[in-house]
Design a protein around this motif. Structure first.
Motif, short mmCIF file in Angstrom:
data_model
loop_
_atom_site.label_atom_id
_atom_site.label_comp_id
_atom_site.label_asym_id
_atom_site.label_seq_id
_atom_site.Cartn_x
_atom_site.Cartn_y
_atom_site.Cartn_z
N ASP A 107 0.83 -1.19 0.00
CA ASP A 107 0.00 0.00 0.00
C ASP A 107 0.88 1.26 0.00
O ASP A 107 1.17 1.82 1.04
N TYR A 118 0.43 3.80 -2.50
CA TYR A 118 -0.18 4.87 -3.31
C TYR A 118 -1.55 5.21 -2.74
O TYR A 118 -2.38 4.34 -2.56
N ASP A 119 -1.77 6.49 -2.44
CA ASP A 119 -3.06 6.93 -1.94
C ASP A 119 -3.63 7.94 -2.93
O ASP A 119 -3.06 9.02 -3.11
N PRO A 120 -4.74 7.61 -3.60
CA PRO A 120 -5.29 8.51 -4.62
C PRO A 120 -5.65 9.90 -4.07
O PRO A 120 -5.74 10.86 -4.83
N ASN A 121 -5.85 10.00 -2.74
CA ASN A 121 -6.16 11.30 -2.15
C ASN A 121 -5.07 12.34 -2.43
O ASN A 121 -5.34 13.53 -2.49
N LEU A 122 -3.84 11.85 -2.56
CA LEU A 122 -2.73 12.77 -2.76
C LEU A 122 -2.90 13.54 -4.07
O LEU A 122 -2.73 14.75 -4.13
N SER A 127 -5.47 16.35 -3.78
CA SER A 127 -5.30 17.47 -2.86
C SER A 127 -5.11 18.77 -3.63
O SER A 127 -4.44 18.79 -4.65
N ARG A 163 1.95 9.25 2.93
CA ARG A 163 1.37 8.91 1.62
C ARG A 163 0.31 9.92 1.18
O ARG A 163 -0.15 9.89 0.05
N ASN A 164 -0.14 10.76 2.11
CA ASN A 164 -1.09 11.81 1.73
C ASN A 164 -0.90 13.01 2.66
O ASN A 164 -0.12 12.95 3.60
N LYS A 177 -2.83 14.30 4.90
CA LYS A 177 -3.28 14.10 6.29
C LYS A 177 -2.22 13.44 7.16
O LYS A 177 -2.22 13.60 8.37
N GLU A 205 5.93 -0.75 4.73
CA GLU A 205 4.99 0.15 4.06
C GLU A 205 5.15 1.62 4.44
O GLU A 205 4.92 2.50 3.63
N GLU A 206 5.56 1.88 5.70
CA GLU A 206 5.70 3.29 6.09
C GLU A 206 7.04 3.89 5.64
O GLU A 206 7.28 5.07 5.84
#
Lengths: 464, 449
Positions: B107, B109-113, B116, B195-196, B198, B281-282
């Motif tokens: 995980d 990739y976060d589409p929220n990025l 933004s 990743r985003n 937030k 992941e982090e």
């Protein structure tokens, strides 16, 4: 290459958001790198970089976009992105473009692109041989050959249009010497704004030999002592200390942000009287030279410090505009991927009166830093640490035993004030200068200088 | 993918004379913002792409890259790569990944990025600046503060049947502050990433940057002596950087490492565990596979003080007759893969950082070192000597700041003397993805007045 019509269109689109200055930077570069290690040619690389960056200024705000897709559609889209952040209302017209002729001050005879790969490979092998044959203690040799040919076109909304071609050629040799217990390295790496004729001036074999000599000398050296003492810094790459610990503080962006010890000190004494320091992008074929900078301003010579008194800073277009003056031709960027910022070109302490031998004779008990390697500086405070790659003790005015593992620690401005003798043997040396994540070729330099006192940190363990 | 047919290009390269070939395609969208004194100072944005080509010919390797995908240029670049291979030395260990492997689904990739708004990004940077300026009167200025993000796609295709791709995204924000008490000036910095948007911590990071500078104001030299040294996670991570370079198989095989010939031997205190993990992941250096298409994994390098492995890519693994640890790294499409750590860290222990400090009678709390990564440590002999700044600990309490001293020692002694390890593992992404908790070294030589 882009047509003048298209360039004007890009600039016009870039200004549509209300910006007050727009600029196009086009770059077409080819680079070749060969590396040799353990007598094997390991990596052979060719790289093509082609792209365009569009910059828009709106007051103090910079907005930048770039693309490596140089179709008209993509270029106009990039211009629009760059222009979108502007806040002005007036729509500025783009002036008619006038092509600026540049005087060829850095002639290139043998274009690296026209030299065969085989010849470059041969050269790398020669350097390797030179180092290996120097002494049985040489266990390893690393050689890098690199050339870069960069064509640029710069145009802006004030009507400037200029092209330049920069050619850089360099070789770096590192030799590793070992006696089974200790390991020491030596290195040599000339580079100029020049073609393959660099190797008419520097013989590959000799470069290898010199790197090997340093490594073997340091292998026989004692650990350096820790103390405050007078330090004689040799000419050439010794100038890296001035570059890092003072030069960056003389760049106008640091001054305007008040993050430099030199801010507000023009006309004041900032160094001892024997110190004159200069930035000069016009030195013929020097590593940090060019015809025009990356904003199209002609390279020039700027006196930074004269007889210890601060004269001026190094400016790019944006920092100069802020003070309503003109740029000093120091606007540089590492490629079309980056915005231009104030950078040094060839920056050096100018030659003085003393014979280098007399400088050594003046020291009873001190350190001779014949060669410095890398260093680190806190730009805002001028605190630095440099490693001495080749160092010797000075005893009773004579160069004595070699020492290894010495570091020089202090503050840039303190060193400037403690320079008491400056030699007559000015020499420049190449380096890659990093700032804000951008790397550009910059030459450092100085004659041999005497600094009355620097903290030397060594590895000698007293009381063990 | 931008009209590029990599499978067709493989055939083309073979026609032109390559025996084996690999294409590394990368495209990215990058944004960065810098603010200064409450206003936006610069905005940068870029769409870029490029292709790195490795060609293999009679056990020789050549490389070329281009960002220009014009058909004629592509052919020229392939020809250059072949010509480059022709002058390289023969080496039987040069090879490509053999087809596809099994890969973890990570995980990263976060589409929220991507969604933004620029305004939110600007606000975040402005907030960090304000927090730092308001933190203490002695904060003279925030020299630089910025936000950046990058979304990139990578695809590797080779003539042995490998064809893999992934998409990843990362956002970060940083600051660099100047504190002054009228006489002394000190700088501090801090960085946050995720990743985003937030996941970023503007308040905490702004305060941390300010505090880092303030802690060091008014520093004085201490007398030369041997004393215990407590490392902050930030400085600990810089030492991990130096150790990581010496733990690559390349350094070991080329005789440039203090760890050469020490496999299965004790090289550190038994509490020391040093790990490389490309699938954390982090982590900042996380991806399903490395620069050659080998699946990322966790590798124990030093386990309970014993040297258990080195970092390998395919070439160095072939040389030692072992498996790649998925540590081939390319930087970008412009780079030739070489061995390099992914997320590399000293595993946390179970002590609170505060308790480690409390247990020190007379010692140095090390906040900053200079010169370490620029030649201050000899990777072969392990000797190091670096400029140091921090605070002095007396009777378990932090006293005044310490400045203009050097600390010196040997990396093996250093590892063997790590006797207490905190539970506060933190990555310091300013120089890569290196992490460390707070830890205490029993004794180091400090030279000062």
């Amino acid at each position: 290459m882009l047509s003048e019509k298209l360039i004007r269109e890009i600039l016009q689109v870039a200004l549509e958001g209300g910006g007050d200055f727009a600029e196009v930077f086009y770059e077409d570069s080819v680079r070749n790198i060969l590396t040799l290690e353990n007598s094997n040619i390991e990596n052979v690389k060719t790289g093509y970089d082609l792209g365009v960056g569009v910059r828009v200024l709106s007051g103090d705000k910079v907005s930048y976009a770039y693309t490596d897709d140089i179709t008209k559609e993509s270029l106009l889209r990039t211009a629009k992105v760059a222009g979108a952040a502007s806040q002005g209302s007036a729509k500025l017209a783009v002036n008619d473009l006038t092509r600026k002729g540049i005087t060829l001050i850095h002639p290139i005879e043998k274009k690296p692109m026209e030299v065969s790969k085989g010849q470059k490979a041969e050269l790398v092998r020669e350097a390797n041989k030179g180092a290996l044959n120097y002494d049985n203690l040489i266990k390893q040799v690393m050689v890098t050959y690199a050339d870069k040919t960069q064509k640029v076109l710069i145009a802006n909304s004030e009507g400037l249009l200029v092209e330049d071609e920069r050619v850089h050629t360099r070789m770096m040799v590192t030799a590793v010497a070992s006696d089974g217990e200790q390991i020491q390295t030596g290195s040599e790496g000339p580079g100029l704004h020049l073609g393959f004729e660099l190797f008419d001036r520097y013989k590959a074999k000799e470069l290898g030999k010199e790197a090997a000599r340093q490594a073997v000398t340091m292998l026989k050296a004692n650990p350096a002592p820790s103390a405050k003492m007078p330090v004689v810094i040799n000419n050439g790459f010794g100038g890296v200390l001035f570059h890092e610990a003072c030069g960056h503080g003389l760049e106008a962006d640091a001054i305007q942000k008040n993050s430099s010890i030199f801010a507000g000190k023009v006309g004041k004494q900032v160094a001892s009287k024997v110190v004159t320091a200069i930035d000069d992008g016009t030195v013929k074929n020097a590593w940090g030279s060019y015809g025009v900078d990356d904003e199209g301003e002609s390279a020039q010579r700027t006196v930074l410090i004269k007889d210890g008194i601060l004269q001026d800073y190094m400016y790019d277009y944006k920092t100069a505009r802020k003070e309503d003056r003109i740029s000093t031709g120091n606007g540089r960027r590492d490629s079309y991927r980056s915005i231009p910022i104030p950078r040094m070109t060839n920056t050096f302490i100018d030659k003085g009166q003393s014979n280098p031998e007399d400088i050594i004779s003046a020291v009873d008990d001190g350190l001779y830093a014949k060669k410095l390697s890398g260093g680190q500086v806190e730009p805002a405070t001028g605190d630095f640490v440099f490693t001495v790659a080749e160092g010797y003790l000075i005893k009773n005015g004579k160069i004595a035993d070699p020492i290894r593992g010495a570091t020089l620690i202090g503050k840039g401005i303190d060193v400037l004030n403690k320079i008491s003798m400056v030699g007559n043997n000015l020499e420049l040396a190449p380096g890659m200068c990093g700032k804000d994540g951008q790397s550009v070729p910059a030459a450092v330099g100085q004659p041999t200088v005497l600094v009355d006192q620097i903290t030397v940190g060594g590895t000698e363990r007293k009381g063990d | 993918m931008s009209g590029l047919n990599l499978l067709e290009l493989i055939d083309k390269a073979k026609e032109l004379g390559a025996q084996d070939v690999e294409f590394y395609y990368q495209s990215s969208i990058d944004n960065s913002i810098e603010v200064y004194e409450g206003d936006v100072e610069s905005l940068e944005s870029a769409h870029s792409k490029g292709l790195g080509i490795r060609v293999f010919l009679d056990n020789k390797m050549g490389f070329a890259y281009t960002a220009d995908f014009n058909e004629k240029r592509l052919e020229e670049v392939i020809k250059e790569a072949i010509a480059n291979a022709q002058i390289a030395s023969e080496d039987e260990y040069r090879d490509l990944a053999e087809g596809d492997y099994e890969y973890d689904d990570l995980d990263i990739y976060d589409p929220n990025l991507e969604e933004s708004s620029p305004e939110d990004k600007i606000d975040l940077a402005l907030q960090i600046e304000k927090v730092a300026l308001d933190y203490d009167q002695r904060i003279e200025s925030v020299i630089s503060v910025g936000y950046g993000d990058s979304i990139s796609k990578v695809r590797i295709v080779n003539s042995k049947g490998l064809d893999q791709s992934y998409k990843g995204g990362i956002a970060y924000a940083y600051l660099y502050v100047l504190a002054s008490d009228g006489e002394d000036k000190q700088t501090g910095s801090a960085l946050t990433y995720g990743r985003n948007l937030k996941a970023l911590t503007p308040v905490k990071t702004g305060e941390e940057g300010a505090k880092n500078a303030l802690d060091l104001l008014g520093g004085k030299q201490v007398k030369s002596q041997k004393a215990p040294v407590v490392f902050t996670p930030k400085v600990g991570a810089m030492f991990m950087y130096v150790l990581a370079q010496a733990l690559t198989a390349e350094s070991v095989q080329k005789g440039r490492s203090l760890f050469a010939g020490k496999l299965d031997k004790t090289v550190a205190n038994e509490r020391v565990n040093i790990i490389d993990n490309g699938s954390l992941e982090e982590g900042l250096a996380t991806a399903p596979f490395d620069g050659e298409g080998v699946p990322s994994k966790k590798t124990d390098l030093i386990k309970e003080g014993i040297l258990t492995n080195y970092l390998y890519d395919i070439y160095t693994a072939n040389k030692d007759g072992v498996e790649s640890t998925a540590n081939a790294s390319r930087g970008s499409y412009r780079g030739i893969p070489s061995v390099s750590p992914s997320n590399f860290y000293l595993a946390p222990g179970d002590q609170e950082a505060e308790d480690i400090i409390k247990g020190v009678e007379n010692g140095f709390y090390l906040h900053k070192v200079s010169g370490l990564v620029t030649g201050g440590a000899n990777p072969i002999s392990g000797d190091f000597s670096v400029g140091a700044t921090g605070q002095w600990i007396k009777g378990g309490e932090i006293k005044g700041a310490v400045n203009e001293v050097t600390i010196a020692g040997n990396l093996i002694d250093f590892l063997k003397n790590i006797e207490e390890i905190g539970n506060d593992l933190k990555f310091n992404p300013s120089i890569g993805s290196y992490g460390s908790p707070t830890f205490k070294v029993r004794e180091l030589a400090i030279s000062g007045a």
